[in-house]
Design an enzyme around this catalytic site. Structure first.
Site, PDB file in Angstrom:
ATOM      1  N   THR A 209    -101.444  15.320 -15.049  1.00  9.48           N
ATOM      2  CA  THR A 209    -102.003  16.514 -14.417  1.00  9.48           C
ATOM      3  C   THR A 209    -102.419  17.561 -15.444  1.00  9.48           C
ATOM      4  O   THR A 209    -102.924  18.615 -15.066  1.00  9.48           O
ATOM      5  CB  THR A 209    -100.979  17.146 -13.450  1.00  9.48           C
ATOM      6  OG1 THR A 209     -99.801  17.505 -14.184  1.00  9.48           O
ATOM      7  CG2 THR A 209    -100.598  16.165 -12.357  1.00  9.48           C
ATOM      8  N   ASP A 267     -89.248  20.048  -8.879  1.00  6.44           N
ATOM      9  CA  ASP A 267     -88.450  20.268 -10.074  1.00  6.44           C
ATOM     10  C   ASP A 267     -87.052  19.714  -9.834  1.00  6.44           C
ATOM     11  O   ASP A 267     -86.367  20.139  -8.910  1.00  6.44           O
ATOM     12  CB  ASP A 267     -88.371  21.769 -10.401  1.00  6.44           C
ATOM     13  CG  ASP A 267     -89.692  22.321 -10.901  1.00  6.44           C
ATOM     14  OD1 ASP A 267     -90.022  23.454 -10.527  1.00  6.44           O
ATOM     15  OD2 ASP A 267     -90.376  21.609 -11.646  1.00  6.44           O
TER      16      ASP A 267
END
Length: 503
Positions: A209, A267
Protein backbone atom coordinates in the site's frame (compact mmCIF):
# COMPACT_ATOMS: atom_id res chain seq x y z
CA UNK A 1 -13.89 -43.15 -18.92
CA UNK A 2 -12.49 -43.47 -15.40
CA UNK A 3 -14.74 -43.50 -12.38
CA UNK A 4 -14.07 -39.79 -11.78
CA UNK A 5 -14.07 -38.89 -15.49
CA UNK A 6 -17.23 -36.86 -15.08
CA UNK A 7 -15.28 -34.60 -12.71
CA UNK A 8 -12.53 -33.82 -15.23
CA UNK A 9 -12.05 -30.62 -17.21
CA UNK A 10 -9.29 -29.29 -19.43
CA UNK A 11 -7.12 -26.57 -17.87
CA UNK A 12 -6.21 -23.24 -19.46
CA UNK A 13 -4.54 -20.15 -18.00
CA UNK A 14 -7.04 -17.35 -17.31
CA UNK A 15 -4.38 -14.66 -17.56
CA UNK A 16 -5.77 -12.97 -14.44
CA UNK A 17 -3.62 -11.79 -11.52
CA UNK A 18 -5.47 -12.53 -8.28
CA UNK A 19 -2.52 -11.52 -6.03
CA UNK A 20 -1.51 -14.65 -4.08
CA UNK A 21 -5.04 -16.10 -4.05
CA UNK A 22 -5.54 -19.25 -6.18
CA UNK A 23 -8.75 -18.90 -8.19
CA UNK A 24 -10.42 -21.30 -10.64
CA UNK A 25 -12.97 -20.11 -13.21
CA UNK A 26 -15.83 -22.31 -14.47
CA UNK A 27 -18.93 -21.61 -16.49
CA UNK A 28 -22.08 -21.74 -14.38
CA UNK A 29 -23.68 -24.19 -16.83
CA UNK A 30 -20.84 -26.74 -16.88
CA UNK A 31 -21.63 -30.26 -15.69
CA UNK A 32 -19.31 -30.07 -12.67
CA UNK A 33 -20.90 -26.90 -11.29
CA UNK A 34 -24.35 -28.40 -11.72
CA UNK A 35 -23.63 -31.89 -10.34
CA UNK A 36 -21.26 -30.92 -7.52
CA UNK A 37 -23.27 -27.92 -6.43
CA UNK A 38 -20.34 -25.59 -6.92
CA UNK A 39 -21.29 -21.92 -6.57
CA UNK A 40 -19.34 -18.67 -6.50
CA UNK A 41 -16.66 -18.60 -3.76
CA UNK A 42 -16.90 -22.37 -3.20
CA UNK A 43 -13.56 -23.89 -2.16
CA UNK A 44 -12.53 -26.56 -4.69
CA UNK A 45 -9.80 -29.22 -4.65
CA UNK A 46 -8.01 -29.27 -8.01
CA UNK A 47 -5.88 -32.36 -8.81
CA UNK A 48 -3.62 -32.62 -11.86
CA UNK A 49 -0.38 -34.40 -12.66
CA UNK A 50 0.16 -35.60 -9.11
CA UNK A 51 -0.29 -32.11 -7.62
CA UNK A 52 -3.20 -30.76 -5.62
CA UNK A 53 -4.43 -27.25 -4.98
CA UNK A 54 -7.34 -25.77 -3.05
CA UNK A 55 -8.72 -22.76 -4.92
CA UNK A 56 -11.68 -20.42 -4.75
CA UNK A 57 -14.28 -20.73 -7.51
CA UNK A 58 -15.34 -17.73 -9.56
CA UNK A 59 -18.37 -18.45 -11.72
CA UNK A 60 -18.38 -17.23 -15.32
CA UNK A 61 -21.70 -16.16 -16.83
CA UNK A 62 -20.44 -14.87 -20.20
CA UNK A 63 -19.38 -16.83 -23.23
CA UNK A 64 -15.59 -16.45 -22.98
CA UNK A 65 -15.15 -19.82 -21.23
CA UNK A 66 -16.34 -23.14 -22.65
CA UNK A 67 -18.41 -25.65 -20.69
CA UNK A 68 -15.62 -28.23 -20.74
CA UNK A 69 -12.78 -25.89 -19.72
CA UNK A 70 -11.60 -24.57 -16.36
CA UNK A 71 -9.34 -21.50 -16.25
CA UNK A 72 -6.74 -20.93 -13.52
CA UNK A 73 -5.58 -17.57 -12.23
CA UNK A 74 -1.87 -16.73 -12.44
CA UNK A 75 -1.34 -17.77 -8.81
CA UNK A 76 -3.21 -21.08 -9.23
CA UNK A 77 -1.41 -21.88 -12.49
CA UNK A 78 2.01 -21.25 -10.91
CA UNK A 79 1.15 -23.42 -7.89
CA UNK A 80 -0.28 -26.37 -9.87
CA UNK A 81 2.19 -26.16 -12.80
CA UNK A 82 0.03 -28.16 -15.23
CA UNK A 83 1.42 -29.58 -18.45
CA UNK A 84 0.16 -28.18 -21.80
CA UNK A 85 -3.37 -29.47 -22.54
CA UNK A 86 -3.55 -30.92 -19.02
CA UNK A 87 -6.80 -32.09 -17.47
CA UNK A 88 -7.74 -31.85 -13.81
CA UNK A 89 -10.16 -33.54 -11.45
CA UNK A 90 -12.34 -31.24 -9.32
CA UNK A 91 -13.90 -32.18 -5.99
CA UNK A 92 -14.87 -30.86 -2.59
CA UNK A 93 -11.84 -30.59 -0.23
CA UNK A 94 -11.96 -31.93 3.30
CA UNK A 95 -12.83 -29.23 5.84
CA UNK A 96 -9.69 -27.51 7.21
CA UNK A 97 -8.47 -29.19 10.39
CA UNK A 98 -7.99 -25.76 11.99
CA UNK A 99 -11.61 -24.65 11.62
CA UNK A 100 -12.38 -25.44 15.27
CA UNK A 101 -9.44 -23.34 16.49
CA UNK A 102 -10.48 -20.49 14.20
CA UNK A 103 -14.01 -20.52 15.62
CA UNK A 104 -12.64 -20.63 19.15
CA UNK A 105 -10.57 -17.50 18.56
CA UNK A 106 -13.50 -15.68 16.99
CA UNK A 107 -15.41 -16.30 20.23
CA UNK A 108 -12.57 -14.95 22.36
CA UNK A 109 -10.81 -18.11 23.51
CA UNK A 110 -7.04 -18.45 23.88
CA UNK A 111 -5.24 -20.60 21.34
CA UNK A 112 -2.53 -23.12 22.15
CA UNK A 113 0.72 -23.52 20.23
CA UNK A 114 -0.83 -26.57 18.55
CA UNK A 115 -3.88 -24.57 17.49
CA UNK A 116 -1.75 -21.82 15.98
CA UNK A 117 0.50 -24.29 14.16
CA UNK A 118 -2.56 -25.94 12.62
CA UNK A 119 -3.91 -22.57 11.49
CA UNK A 120 -0.62 -21.57 9.88
CA UNK A 121 -0.30 -24.96 8.13
CA UNK A 122 -3.77 -24.60 6.66
CA UNK A 123 -2.94 -21.01 5.71
CA UNK A 124 0.12 -21.90 3.62
CA UNK A 125 -1.67 -24.92 2.13
CA UNK A 126 -4.52 -22.63 0.94
CA UNK A 127 -6.99 -24.61 3.02
CA UNK A 128 -8.49 -21.44 4.47
CA UNK A 129 -10.45 -18.99 2.35
CA UNK A 130 -9.84 -15.25 2.43
CA UNK A 131 -13.08 -14.88 4.39
CA UNK A 132 -11.84 -17.32 7.05
CA UNK A 133 -8.43 -15.62 7.17
CA UNK A 134 -10.12 -12.24 7.54
CA UNK A 135 -12.07 -13.66 10.48
CA UNK A 136 -8.81 -14.83 12.08
CA UNK A 137 -7.09 -11.48 11.54
CA UNK A 138 -10.12 -9.67 12.98
CA UNK A 139 -10.29 -11.98 15.99
CA UNK A 140 -6.61 -11.24 16.73
CA UNK A 141 -6.81 -7.48 16.16
CA UNK A 142 -6.27 -4.91 18.89
CA UNK A 143 -5.02 -6.63 22.04
CA UNK A 144 -6.76 -9.97 21.49
CA UNK A 145 -3.48 -11.90 21.19
CA UNK A 146 -1.72 -12.19 24.55
CA UNK A 147 2.05 -12.59 24.96
CA UNK A 148 1.97 -16.40 24.96
CA UNK A 149 -0.17 -16.48 21.82
CA UNK A 150 2.19 -14.01 20.15
CA UNK A 151 5.11 -16.32 20.89
CA UNK A 152 3.13 -19.33 19.64
CA UNK A 153 2.10 -17.56 16.44
CA UNK A 154 5.71 -16.55 15.77
CA UNK A 155 6.89 -20.14 16.26
CA UNK A 156 4.13 -21.44 13.98
CA UNK A 157 4.99 -18.98 11.19
CA UNK A 158 8.63 -20.08 11.33
CA UNK A 159 7.70 -23.78 11.38
CA UNK A 160 5.66 -23.71 8.15
CA UNK A 161 8.32 -21.96 6.06
CA UNK A 162 11.95 -22.40 5.10
CA UNK A 163 14.74 -21.46 7.49
CA UNK A 164 18.34 -20.56 6.68
CA UNK A 165 21.24 -21.89 8.73
CA UNK A 166 24.34 -19.72 8.31
CA UNK A 167 26.49 -21.87 10.58
CA UNK A 168 28.26 -20.43 13.59
CA UNK A 169 28.69 -16.78 14.43
CA UNK A 170 26.43 -13.76 14.63
CA UNK A 171 24.01 -12.79 11.85
CA UNK A 172 22.86 -9.16 12.06
CA UNK A 173 19.63 -7.70 10.69
CA UNK A 174 17.43 -4.62 10.90
CA UNK A 175 13.76 -3.94 10.35
CA UNK A 176 11.61 -0.83 10.24
CA UNK A 177 8.08 -1.02 11.64
CA UNK A 178 7.06 1.31 8.79
CA UNK A 179 4.54 4.01 8.01
CA UNK A 180 7.08 6.64 7.00
CA UNK A 181 7.53 7.59 3.31
CA UNK A 182 11.06 7.65 1.91
CA UNK A 183 12.66 6.05 4.97
CA UNK A 184 15.10 4.05 2.85
CA UNK A 185 17.89 3.44 5.33
CA UNK A 186 18.27 -0.30 4.76
CA UNK A 187 20.67 -0.27 1.77
CA UNK A 188 22.94 2.18 3.59
CA UNK A 189 22.85 0.25 6.87
CA UNK A 190 23.52 -3.07 5.12
CA UNK A 191 26.50 -1.53 3.27
CA UNK A 192 27.98 -0.10 6.47
CA UNK A 193 27.48 -3.22 8.58
CA UNK A 194 28.83 -5.55 5.86
CA UNK A 195 31.82 -3.22 5.38
CA UNK A 196 32.47 -3.58 9.11
CA UNK A 197 32.93 -7.32 8.56
CA UNK A 198 29.56 -8.59 9.82
CA UNK A 199 27.05 -10.85 8.07
CA UNK A 200 23.78 -9.09 7.29
CA UNK A 201 21.54 -11.06 4.89
CA UNK A 202 18.59 -8.69 4.43
CA UNK A 203 15.29 -9.92 3.04
CA UNK A 204 12.95 -7.04 2.27
CA UNK A 205 9.39 -6.56 1.11
CA UNK A 206 7.83 -4.94 -1.91
CA UNK A 207 5.28 -2.19 -1.52
CA UNK A 208 1.68 -3.26 -0.97
CA UNK A 209 0.00 0.00 0.00
CA UNK A 210 3.06 2.31 0.05
CA UNK A 211 4.84 4.08 -2.85
CA UNK A 212 7.93 1.86 -2.45
CA UNK A 213 9.27 -1.03 -0.43
CA UNK A 214 12.95 -1.63 0.17
CA UNK A 215 12.93 -4.38 -2.47
CA UNK A 216 11.38 -1.98 -5.02
CA UNK A 217 14.04 0.65 -4.36
CA UNK A 218 16.91 -1.84 -4.40
CA UNK A 219 15.63 -3.37 -7.64
CA UNK A 220 16.21 -0.02 -9.36
CA UNK A 221 19.92 -0.56 -8.70
CA UNK A 222 20.34 -4.37 -8.73
CA UNK A 223 18.36 -7.62 -9.13
CA UNK A 224 16.52 -8.67 -5.98
CA UNK A 225 14.66 -11.80 -7.15
CA UNK A 226 17.20 -14.35 -5.93
CA UNK A 227 16.65 -17.93 -4.80
CA UNK A 228 18.08 -19.21 -1.52
CA UNK A 229 21.17 -20.74 -3.13
CA UNK A 230 22.07 -17.50 -4.91
CA UNK A 231 21.32 -15.44 -1.82
CA UNK A 232 23.69 -17.64 0.19
CA UNK A 233 26.43 -17.21 -2.44
CA UNK A 234 26.10 -13.41 -2.31
CA UNK A 235 26.33 -13.36 1.50
CA UNK A 236 29.25 -15.76 1.60
CA UNK A 237 31.06 -13.58 -0.94
CA UNK A 238 30.22 -10.07 0.33
CA UNK A 239 28.82 -10.51 3.83
CA UNK A 240 25.44 -8.99 3.01
CA UNK A 241 22.59 -8.83 0.54
CA UNK A 242 19.30 -7.01 -0.05
CA UNK A 243 16.81 -9.34 -1.72
CA UNK A 244 13.06 -9.67 -2.11
CA UNK A 245 11.77 -11.89 0.69
CA UNK A 246 8.77 -13.08 -1.32
CA UNK A 247 10.98 -15.16 -3.58
CA UNK A 248 12.70 -17.09 -0.79
CA UNK A 249 9.44 -17.75 1.14
CA UNK A 250 10.99 -17.66 4.59
CA UNK A 251 7.66 -16.93 6.28
CA UNK A 252 4.96 -17.65 3.68
CA UNK A 253 2.15 -17.63 6.24
CA UNK A 254 3.04 -14.04 7.10
CA UNK A 255 2.95 -13.02 3.43
CA UNK A 256 -0.60 -14.40 3.19
CA UNK A 257 -1.78 -12.73 6.41
CA UNK A 258 -0.30 -9.39 5.30
CA UNK A 259 -2.39 -9.62 2.12
CA UNK A 260 -5.48 -9.92 4.32
CA UNK A 261 -4.45 -7.32 6.92
CA UNK A 262 -3.54 -4.43 4.65
CA UNK A 263 -7.02 -3.72 3.18
CA UNK A 264 -8.53 -4.08 6.66
CA UNK A 265 -5.94 -1.64 8.10
CA UNK A 266 -6.05 -3.34 11.50
CA UNK A 267 -3.40 -2.59 14.08
CA UNK A 268 -2.41 -5.64 16.11
CA UNK A 269 0.77 -5.68 18.16
CA UNK A 270 0.71 -9.46 18.37
CA UNK A 271 0.49 -10.03 14.62
CA UNK A 272 3.03 -7.29 13.88
CA UNK A 273 5.55 -8.85 16.29
CA UNK A 274 4.96 -12.33 14.89
CA UNK A 275 5.34 -10.98 11.35
CA UNK A 276 8.64 -9.19 12.01
CA UNK A 277 10.33 -11.76 14.22
CA UNK A 278 9.24 -14.86 12.27
CA UNK A 279 10.99 -13.51 9.18
CA UNK A 280 14.11 -12.60 11.12
CA UNK A 281 14.32 -16.03 12.75
CA UNK A 282 13.63 -17.78 9.42
CA UNK A 283 16.39 -15.72 7.80
CA UNK A 284 18.83 -17.06 10.39
CA UNK A 285 19.32 -13.74 12.18
CA UNK A 286 20.75 -13.72 15.71
CA UNK A 287 20.90 -9.95 16.46
CA UNK A 288 18.17 -7.60 15.19
CA UNK A 289 17.64 -3.86 15.45
CA UNK A 290 14.05 -2.62 15.12
CA UNK A 291 13.56 0.93 13.83
CA UNK A 292 10.29 2.22 15.32
CA UNK A 293 9.20 5.60 13.90
CA UNK A 294 6.65 7.26 16.18
CA UNK A 295 4.33 9.96 14.86
CA UNK A 296 0.70 10.92 14.36
CA UNK A 297 0.57 9.57 10.78
CA UNK A 298 3.16 6.79 11.17
CA UNK A 299 2.22 3.19 11.99
CA UNK A 300 3.07 3.70 15.68
CA UNK A 301 1.25 6.88 16.61
CA UNK A 302 2.00 7.57 20.28
CA UNK A 303 4.64 6.94 22.97
CA UNK A 304 2.11 4.72 24.77
CA UNK A 305 1.67 2.53 21.69
CA UNK A 306 5.44 2.40 21.30
CA UNK A 307 5.83 1.23 24.93
CA UNK A 308 3.34 -1.61 24.40
CA UNK A 309 4.86 -2.75 21.10
CA UNK A 310 8.43 -2.57 22.39
CA UNK A 311 7.56 -4.70 25.43
CA UNK A 312 5.95 -7.37 23.29
CA UNK A 313 8.88 -7.40 20.86
CA UNK A 314 11.35 -7.79 23.73
CA UNK A 315 9.45 -10.65 25.41
CA UNK A 316 8.88 -12.59 22.18
CA UNK A 317 12.46 -12.15 20.95
CA UNK A 318 13.87 -13.30 24.31
CA UNK A 319 11.65 -16.40 24.42
CA UNK A 320 12.73 -17.38 20.91
CA UNK A 321 16.45 -16.88 21.54
CA UNK A 322 16.81 -13.72 19.47
CA UNK A 323 18.80 -10.67 20.60
CA UNK A 324 16.70 -7.65 19.66
CA UNK A 325 16.93 -3.92 20.36
CA UNK A 326 14.36 -1.24 19.55
CA UNK A 327 15.36 2.26 18.46
CA UNK A 328 12.57 4.84 18.49
CA UNK A 329 12.91 7.44 15.75
CA UNK A 330 11.07 10.56 14.61
CA UNK A 331 8.00 9.52 12.63
CA UNK A 332 6.48 12.96 12.07
CA UNK A 333 7.68 13.52 8.50
CA UNK A 334 9.20 11.75 5.48
CA UNK A 335 12.90 10.85 5.45
CA UNK A 336 15.07 11.81 2.48
CA UNK A 337 14.02 13.88 -0.51
CA UNK A 338 12.47 11.15 -2.66
CA UNK A 339 9.30 9.09 -2.26
CA UNK A 340 9.16 6.35 -4.89
CA UNK A 341 11.63 3.63 -5.99
CA UNK A 342 14.00 5.56 -8.30
CA UNK A 343 13.89 8.77 -6.26
CA UNK A 344 14.69 6.86 -3.08
CA UNK A 345 17.48 4.99 -4.88
CA UNK A 346 18.93 8.34 -5.93
CA UNK A 347 18.92 9.47 -2.29
CA UNK A 348 20.62 6.25 -1.15
CA UNK A 349 23.40 6.64 -3.70
CA UNK A 350 23.91 10.31 -2.83
CA UNK A 351 24.42 9.40 0.83
CA UNK A 352 26.77 6.52 0.03
CA UNK A 353 28.75 8.68 -2.41
CA UNK A 354 29.06 11.61 -0.01
CA UNK A 355 27.27 13.89 -2.48
CA UNK A 356 26.79 17.48 -1.29
CA UNK A 357 23.14 17.23 -2.39
CA UNK A 358 22.47 14.12 -0.27
CA UNK A 359 19.53 14.39 2.17
CA UNK A 360 21.06 15.09 5.58
CA UNK A 361 18.23 13.41 7.48
CA UNK A 362 18.62 10.12 5.57
CA UNK A 363 22.36 10.14 6.22
CA UNK A 364 21.91 10.92 9.93
CA UNK A 365 19.20 8.28 10.46
CA UNK A 366 21.20 5.63 8.61
CA UNK A 367 24.28 6.34 10.74
CA UNK A 368 22.17 6.27 13.89
CA UNK A 369 20.70 2.87 12.98
CA UNK A 370 23.95 1.36 11.73
CA UNK A 371 25.74 2.50 14.88
CA UNK A 372 23.07 1.02 17.12
CA UNK A 373 23.22 -2.29 15.24
CA UNK A 374 27.01 -2.41 15.50
CA UNK A 375 26.67 -1.73 19.21
CA UNK A 376 24.62 -4.89 19.82
CA UNK A 377 26.94 -7.15 17.81
CA UNK A 378 28.86 -9.70 19.91
CA UNK A 379 32.12 -8.30 21.24
CA UNK A 380 31.17 -4.68 20.54
CA UNK A 381 32.03 -1.89 22.95
CA UNK A 382 28.68 -0.10 23.49
CA UNK A 383 28.69 3.50 22.31
CA UNK A 384 31.40 3.11 19.67
CA UNK A 385 29.17 1.90 16.84
CA UNK A 386 28.17 5.35 15.59
CA UNK A 387 31.78 6.51 15.16
CA UNK A 388 32.65 3.28 13.33
CA UNK A 389 29.63 3.65 11.04
CA UNK A 390 30.57 7.24 10.19
CA UNK A 391 34.15 6.22 9.46
CA UNK A 392 33.02 3.48 7.04
CA UNK A 393 30.60 5.82 5.26
CA UNK A 394 32.97 8.80 4.96
CA UNK A 395 35.94 6.69 3.83
CA UNK A 396 34.00 5.21 0.91
CA UNK A 397 34.21 1.66 2.32
CA UNK A 398 30.41 1.46 2.61
CA UNK A 399 29.99 2.58 -1.01
CA UNK A 400 32.52 0.00 -2.23
CA UNK A 401 30.75 -2.72 -0.28
CA UNK A 402 27.34 -1.67 -1.63
CA UNK A 403 28.59 -1.77 -5.22
CA UNK A 404 30.15 -5.19 -4.60
CA UNK A 405 26.82 -6.48 -3.24
CA UNK A 406 25.01 -5.13 -6.31
CA UNK A 407 27.49 -6.84 -8.63
CA UNK A 408 27.16 -10.11 -6.72
CA UNK A 409 23.37 -9.93 -7.04
CA UNK A 410 23.57 -9.49 -10.80
CA UNK A 411 24.94 -6.04 -11.63
CA UNK A 412 24.47 -2.36 -10.79
CA UNK A 413 22.24 0.15 -12.62
CA UNK A 414 21.94 3.91 -12.13
CA UNK A 415 18.41 5.17 -11.31
CA UNK A 416 16.52 6.78 -14.21
CA UNK A 417 14.37 9.84 -13.55
CA UNK A 418 10.79 10.35 -14.77
CA UNK A 419 9.84 11.98 -18.07
CA UNK A 420 7.31 14.38 -16.51
CA UNK A 421 7.68 16.60 -13.43
CA UNK A 422 5.59 19.44 -12.08
CA UNK A 423 5.75 21.43 -8.82
CA UNK A 424 2.97 21.79 -6.27
CA UNK A 425 3.12 25.34 -4.91
CA UNK A 426 2.56 26.67 -1.40
CA UNK A 427 -0.71 28.59 -1.13
CA UNK A 428 0.49 30.76 1.73
CA UNK A 429 3.59 31.90 3.59
CA UNK A 430 4.51 30.69 7.04
CA UNK A 431 6.32 28.01 8.95
CA UNK A 432 5.82 24.31 8.18
CA UNK A 433 4.34 22.77 11.32
CA UNK A 434 2.93 19.43 10.26
CA UNK A 435 2.70 17.00 7.35
CA UNK A 436 0.28 14.16 6.63
CA UNK A 437 2.56 11.26 5.68
CA UNK A 438 -0.27 9.06 4.44
CA UNK A 439 -1.73 11.60 2.03
CA UNK A 440 1.72 12.53 0.77
CA UNK A 441 2.36 8.86 0.05
CA UNK A 442 -1.01 8.72 -1.72
CA UNK A 443 0.12 11.40 -4.17
CA UNK A 444 3.25 9.39 -4.98
CA UNK A 445 1.11 6.31 -5.63
CA UNK A 446 -1.30 8.23 -7.87
CA UNK A 447 1.73 9.39 -9.85
CA UNK A 448 2.43 5.73 -10.60
CA UNK A 449 4.75 4.50 -7.85
CA UNK A 450 5.85 1.79 -7.30
CA UNK A 451 4.79 0.17 -10.59
CA UNK A 452 6.30 3.07 -12.51
CA UNK A 453 9.68 3.04 -10.77
CA UNK A 454 10.63 6.63 -11.67
CA UNK A 455 7.33 8.04 -10.37
CA UNK A 456 6.86 9.68 -6.98
CA UNK A 457 7.56 12.88 -5.11
CA UNK A 458 10.64 15.00 -4.50
CA UNK A 459 10.17 17.04 -1.31
CA UNK A 460 12.91 19.20 0.24
CA UNK A 461 11.03 20.97 3.06
CA UNK A 462 11.26 19.86 6.68
CA UNK A 463 9.24 20.72 9.76
CA UNK A 464 10.10 24.12 11.18
CA UNK A 465 11.34 25.63 7.92
CA UNK A 466 9.93 28.86 6.51
CA UNK A 467 7.80 28.61 3.36
CA UNK A 468 6.84 31.44 1.00
CA UNK A 469 3.60 31.56 -1.01
CA UNK A 470 4.21 30.41 -4.60
CA UNK A 471 7.30 28.42 -3.64
CA UNK A 472 7.34 24.71 -4.66
CA UNK A 473 6.43 22.51 -1.70
CA UNK A 474 7.35 19.40 -3.67
CA UNK A 475 7.66 18.15 -7.24
CA UNK A 476 5.54 15.31 -8.62
CA UNK A 477 7.39 12.88 -10.92
CA UNK A 478 5.44 10.67 -13.35
CA UNK A 479 6.16 8.55 -16.39
CA UNK A 480 2.90 9.51 -18.12
CA UNK A 481 0.91 12.74 -18.32
CA UNK A 482 -2.25 10.96 -17.17
CA UNK A 483 -0.70 9.75 -13.93
CA UNK A 484 0.81 13.19 -13.38
CA UNK A 485 -2.65 14.75 -13.61
CA UNK A 486 -4.17 12.21 -11.19
CA UNK A 487 -1.53 13.11 -8.61
CA UNK A 488 -1.84 16.87 -9.13
CA UNK A 489 -5.65 16.74 -8.83
CA UNK A 490 -5.42 14.88 -5.53
CA UNK A 491 -2.85 17.40 -4.25
CA UNK A 492 -5.14 20.28 -5.22
CA UNK A 493 -8.07 18.62 -3.40
CA UNK A 494 -5.99 18.24 -0.21
CA UNK A 495 -4.14 21.51 0.36
CA UNK A 496 -3.89 20.69 4.09
CA UNK A 497 -1.33 17.88 3.57
CA UNK A 498 1.21 20.45 4.71
CA UNK A 499 0.19 22.60 7.69
CA UNK A 500 1.72 26.06 7.12
CA UNK A 501 1.00 28.66 9.79
CA UNK A 502 2.44 31.73 11.47
CA UNK A 503 2.81 30.90 15.15
Amino acid sequence: MTLDGHKRMRLVPAGIDTYQQPVVYMHRDCDICRSEGFTALTRILVSSGGRELVATLNVVTGDWLGLDVAALSDEAWAALQPEPDAWAVFSHPDPPASTQALRAKVFGQRLSDRDLLGLMRDTVDDRLSDIELAAFVTACAGERLDHEETIGLTRAMVAVGQRIDWGGGAVLDKHCVGGLPGNRTTPIVVAIVAAAGHRIPKTSSRAITSPAGTADTMEVMAPVVLDLATMRQVVEREGGCIVWGGNVRLSPADDILIRIERPLDFDSDGQLVASVLSKKIAAGSSHVLIDMPVGATAKVRSPQSADSLEARLAITARMLGLTAAVLRTDGRQPVGHGIGPALEARDVLQVLRGDAQAPADLRERSLHLAGALLDIAPGAVPGQGRARAEELLDSGEALRKFMAICQAQGGFSEPVMAAHTQPVLAMRSGRLWDVDNRRLARIAKLAGAPRAVAAGIDCRFRLGTQVRAGEPLFHVHAQSRGELQYALEYAAEHPDIFSIEDR
